[in-house]
Design a protein around this motif. Structure first.
Motif, PDB file in Angstrom:
ATOM      1  N   PRO A  41      11.381  48.494  59.914  1.00  0.00           N
ATOM      2  CA  PRO A  41      11.294  47.845  58.598  1.00  0.00           C
ATOM      3  C   PRO A  41      10.750  46.425  58.646  1.00  0.00           C
ATOM      4  N   GLU A  42      10.929  45.760  59.799  1.00  0.00           N
ATOM      5  CA  GLU A  42      10.370  44.403  59.908  1.00  0.00           C
ATOM      6  C   GLU A  42       8.846  44.443  59.884  1.00  0.00           C
ATOM      7  N   LEU A  43       8.252  45.531  60.391  1.00  0.00           N
ATOM      8  CA  LEU A  43       6.803  45.701  60.335  1.00  0.00           C
ATOM      9  C   LEU A  43       6.357  45.978  58.905  1.00  0.00           C
ATOM     10  N   LEU A  44       7.148  46.734  58.180  1.00  0.00           N
ATOM     11  CA  LEU A  44       6.866  46.994  56.769  1.00  0.00           C
ATOM     12  C   LEU A  44       6.872  45.683  55.990  1.00  0.00           C
ATOM     13  N   ASN A  45       7.840  44.822  56.282  1.00  0.00           N
ATOM     14  CA  ASN A  45       7.877  43.492  55.660  1.00  0.00           C
ATOM     15  C   ASN A  45       6.604  42.714  55.951  1.00  0.00           C
ATOM     16  N   ARG A  46       6.200  42.745  57.224  1.00  0.00           N
ATOM     17  CA  ARG A  46       4.992  42.010  57.616  1.00  0.00           C
ATOM     18  C   ARG A  46       3.769  42.487  56.849  1.00  0.00           C
ATOM     19  N   LEU A  47       3.684  43.796  56.663  1.00  0.00           N
ATOM     20  CA  LEU A  47       2.529  44.366  55.980  1.00  0.00           C
ATOM     21  C   LEU A  47       2.374  43.760  54.589  1.00  0.00           C
ATOM     22  N   PHE A  48       3.495  43.632  53.872  1.00  0.00           N
ATOM     23  CA  PHE A  48       3.439  43.073  52.522  1.00  0.00           C
ATOM     24  C   PHE A  48       3.399  41.551  52.530  1.00  0.00           C
ATOM     25  N   LEU A  49       4.164  40.939  53.434  1.00  0.00           N
ATOM     26  CA  LEU A  49       4.229  39.474  53.458  1.00  0.00           C
ATOM     27  C   LEU A  49       2.904  38.847  53.865  1.00  0.00           C
ATOM     28  N   GLU A  50       2.244  39.426  54.851  1.00  0.00           N
ATOM     29  CA  GLU A  50       1.008  38.819  55.352  1.00  0.00           C
ATOM     30  C   GLU A  50      -0.206  39.198  54.516  1.00  0.00           C
ATOM     31  N   VAL A  51      -0.270  40.439  54.068  1.00  0.00           N
ATOM     32  CA  VAL A  51      -1.397  40.846  53.230  1.00  0.00           C
ATOM     33  C   VAL A  51      -1.310  40.166  51.867  1.00  0.00           C
ATOM     34  N   GLY A  52      -0.088  40.069  51.330  1.00  0.00           N
ATOM     35  CA  GLY A  52       0.087  39.460  50.005  1.00  0.00           C
ATOM     36  C   GLY A  52       0.614  38.048  50.061  1.00  0.00           C
ATOM     37  N   ASP A  53       0.336  37.349  51.161  1.00  0.00           N
ATOM     38  CA  ASP A  53       0.876  35.994  51.357  1.00  0.00           C
ATOM     39  C   ASP A  53       0.556  35.068  50.181  1.00  0.00           C
ATOM     40  N   ARG A  54      -0.682  35.011  49.767  1.00  0.00           N
ATOM     41  CA  ARG A  54      -1.069  34.088  48.701  1.00  0.00           C
ATOM     42  C   ARG A  54      -0.481  34.500  47.364  1.00  0.00           C
ATOM     43  N   GLU A  55      -0.377  35.801  47.139  1.00  0.00           N
ATOM     44  CA  GLU A  55       0.184  36.277  45.871  1.00  0.00           C
ATOM     45  C   GLU A  55       1.678  35.985  45.783  1.00  0.00           C
ATOM     46  N   LEU A  56       2.386  36.120  46.900  1.00  0.00           N
ATOM     47  CA  LEU A  56       3.812  35.820  46.909  1.00  0.00           C
ATOM     48  C   LEU A  56       4.054  34.329  46.697  1.00  0.00           C
ATOM     49  N   LYS A  57       3.205  33.511  47.294  1.00  0.00           N
ATOM     50  CA  LYS A  57       3.314  32.065  47.072  1.00  0.00           C
ATOM     51  C   LYS A  57       3.016  31.719  45.615  1.00  0.00           C
ATOM     52  N   PHE A  58       2.077  32.451  45.031  1.00  0.00           N
ATOM     53  CA  PHE A  58       1.750  32.209  43.623  1.00  0.00           C
ATOM     54  C   PHE A  58       2.955  32.525  42.739  1.00  0.00           C
ATOM     55  N   ILE A  59       3.655  33.636  43.030  1.00  0.00           N
ATOM     56  CA  ILE A  59       4.833  33.987  42.240  1.00  0.00           C
ATOM     57  C   ILE A  59       5.840  32.839  42.264  1.00  0.00           C
ATOM     58  N   ILE A  60       6.053  32.273  43.450  1.00  0.00           N
ATOM     59  CA  ILE A  60       7.027  31.192  43.590  1.00  0.00           C
ATOM     60  C   ILE A  60       6.552  29.923  42.883  1.00  0.00           C
ATOM     61  N   ASN A  61       5.326  29.500  43.188  1.00  0.00           N
ATOM     62  CA  ASN A  61       4.829  28.237  42.633  1.00  0.00           C
ATOM     63  C   ASN A  61       4.615  28.305  41.121  1.00  0.00           C
ATOM     64  N   SER A  62       4.200  29.461  40.638  1.00  0.00           N
ATOM     65  CA  SER A  62       3.973  29.577  39.201  1.00  0.00           C
ATOM     66  C   SER A  62       5.271  29.465  38.421  1.00  0.00           C
ATOM     67  N   GLY A  63       6.386  29.752  39.100  1.00  0.00           N
ATOM     68  CA  GLY A  63       7.676  29.637  38.443  1.00  0.00           C
ATOM     69  C   GLY A  63       7.926  28.243  37.922  1.00  0.00           C
ATOM     70  N   PHE A  64       7.465  27.224  38.657  1.00  0.00           N
ATOM     71  CA  PHE A  64       7.682  25.842  38.218  1.00  0.00           C
ATOM     72  C   PHE A  64       6.865  25.538  36.965  1.00  0.00           C
ATOM     73  N   LEU A  65       5.593  25.937  36.969  1.00  0.00           N
ATOM     74  CA  LEU A  65       4.723  25.652  35.824  1.00  0.00           C
ATOM     75  C   LEU A  65       5.167  26.423  34.584  1.00  0.00           C
ATOM     76  N   ILE A  66       5.385  27.733  34.749  1.00  0.00           N
ATOM     77  CA  ILE A  66       5.793  28.552  33.608  1.00  0.00           C
ATOM     78  C   ILE A  66       7.170  28.116  33.111  1.00  0.00           C
ATOM     79  N   GLY A  67       8.069  27.838  34.056  1.00  0.00           N
ATOM     80  CA  GLY A  67       9.410  27.375  33.675  1.00  0.00           C
ATOM     81  C   GLY A  67       9.361  26.060  32.931  1.00  0.00           C
ATOM     82  N   GLY A  68       8.491  25.139  33.385  1.00  0.00           N
ATOM     83  CA  GLY A  68       8.361  23.841  32.700  1.00  0.00           C
ATOM     84  C   GLY A  68       7.871  24.000  31.266  1.00  0.00           C
ATOM     85  N   LEU A  69       6.877  24.860  31.077  1.00  0.00           N
ATOM     86  CA  LEU A  69       6.352  25.090  29.729  1.00  0.00           C
ATOM     87  C   LEU A  69       7.413  25.708  28.818  1.00  0.00           C
TER      88      LEU A  69
END
Length: 435
Positions: free
Chosen positions: A197-225
């Motif tokens: 399962p740790e390899l399964l995590n890697r598959l999503f975490l590394e391939v979708g690295d930028r998208e996952l960071k976007f989910i986190i960072n966008s929370g501040f902007l959307i939350g602020g608005l």
């Protein structure tokens, strides 16, 4: 205090600037809830919690959504990362919606280069096969082998070594001719990811690295608005529940909006001067390379293919096929010693030696394919094949590489954000209304 009169001079001292903290705190709530939600999507790898007596027996009667929460069906209360908890299901999705659309079993096998596989098997099986020859004759006919002159024994060894290239070529050719029936690549991928399962995590975490960071960072902007819209509600509605309820909406909305922006729209759309398309889809060439790297190095490897062939659902067929290829070579290799063995032990026992040798040879000839260096060498061809194929995928098929991880339990991810937002809303209330 929380009324229209509050914006007049009678407003309690300090409340004015504390109201301005609402967008800031709401932004922090959006960021924090998204960060925690992403962490809970992948961690912990193993379930952490406790068993609740009687819960397992009544769990089947729970609503379907509730049974999807990690641990509930097993009668446990706690948490496990959503992806690891669904490792078998996620592995199936990764195989069927991703890797299986990239290439067939035959295409993967041909890319490994059967001739190179045969050469490697021969080069790295010589010592093993010499040892096997000694072991078989020493165990089955110790006296005969002991009394056999050394030159004769060496001739047997020499003939075994001489026949190895032919044996290896025949084995790889036979596997290649029947690869579609012998290898179940979907099952191989599913089992491998379920067991790792740790390899399964890697598959999503590394391939979708930028998208996952976007989910986190966008929370501040959307939350602020959204926090800016919360201020008039806080002033107009005289209730301490305004900010906690707003926290629910912020936690829910930030995750929901971020997930939609990542994957939608699938096809590019023009809105005035703007071109709109899911963020992940725009990164198709870059994501293809990372996805190919992980799959080629860790999942679709010669070692894993050999493991599936020898121990998978069709392993009996594979082993029989290899034994059938080896048996005739035993007669040719034994040569001079053959008549002596038949004369001394009888044809029936000779056949037993022949069968034992063939059976034992199966694992000895395939074992070199687990060599890490050889796997790394051959992974480059697989990596290039996967990269090229993913880059040429239709956007809808490409989205299937990553989106299933979120869509499968999207409601849970969003609900987590809402629950965390509710808790954070009470903290926000305490800060804003502090004396």
């Amino acid at each position: 205090m929380n009324s229209l009169a509050g914006i007049l001079p009678g407003l309690p001292y300090g409340l004015e600037w504390r109201l301005l903290l609402i967008p800031l705190i709401t932004g922090i709530i959006g960021y924090g809830t998204n960060w925690v939600a992403i962490q809970l999507l992948f961690h912990p790898i193993d379930f952490v919690g406790l068993r609740v007596p009687g819960m397992k027996e009544i769990a089947p009667a729970f609503p379907r959504k509730l049974k999807q929460i990690p641990g509930v069906v097993e009668g446990r209360l706690g948490w496990q990362g959503i992806i690891p908890s669904r490792s078998a299901r996620m592995g199936t999705i990764a195989a069927e919606k991703g890797i299986a659309k990239i290439a067939t079993e035959r295409e993967f096998y041909e890319e490994f280069d059967p001739e190179r596989i045969a050469t490697h098997m021969v080069t790295n099986s010589k010592d093993e096969m010499r040892e096997l020859t000694e072991d078989v004759f020493r165990e089955e006919y110790p006296e005969l082998w002991h009394n056999t002159p050394t030159p004769v024994r060496e001739l047997v060894h020499a003939r075994v070594q001489e026949r190895l290239p032919r044996i290896a070529d025949e084995i790889t050719d036979e596997i290649g001719d029947n690869i579609d029936e012998l290898l179940d690549i979907n099952l191989m991928i599913t089992n491998h990811l379920d067991e790792n399962p740790e390899l399964l995590n890697r598959l999503f975490l590394e391939v979708g690295d930028r998208e996952l960071k976007f989910i986190i960072n966008s929370g501040f902007l959307i939350g602020g608005l959204l926090g800016c819209l919360t201020i008039p509600l806080f002033l107009y509605i005289e209730s301490d529940l305004v900010l906690p309820v707003a926290g629910i909406l912020v936690g829910y909305a930030t995750n929901w909006i971020a997930l939609k922006i990542i994957f939608l729209p699938i096809e590019e759309r023009r809105v005035g001067p703007f071109r709109l398309q899911g963020l992940f889809i725009k990164r198709q060439p870059e994501a293809a390379e990372k996805y190919a790297e992980i799959v080629a190095d860790e999942i679709v490897t010669i070692g894993n293919v050999a493991e599936n062939l020898m121990y998978g659902s069709q392993s009996d067929r594979t082993r029989k096929m290899i034994r059938d290829s080896i048996r005739p070579e035993v007669d040719r290799a034994v040569g001079i010693a053959g008549p002596a063995i038949r004369l001394t032990t009888g044809s029936e026992q000779y056949e037993e030696v022949r069968e034992t040798f063939a059976s034992e040879s199966v694992d000895r000839t395939i074992e070199p394919l687990q060599d890490p260096e050889f796997n790394e060498e051959r992974s480059e061809a697989i990596r290039q094949l996967i990269t090229d194929r993913i880059k040429s995928l239709d956007p809808r098929d490409f989205v299937g590489l990553l989106r299933p991880a979120f869509v499968e339990d999207e409601w849970m991810l969003i609900l987590l954000g809402a629950v965390l937002g509710f808790v954070a809303g009470w903290i926000q209330l305490a800060v804003v209304t502090a004396a």
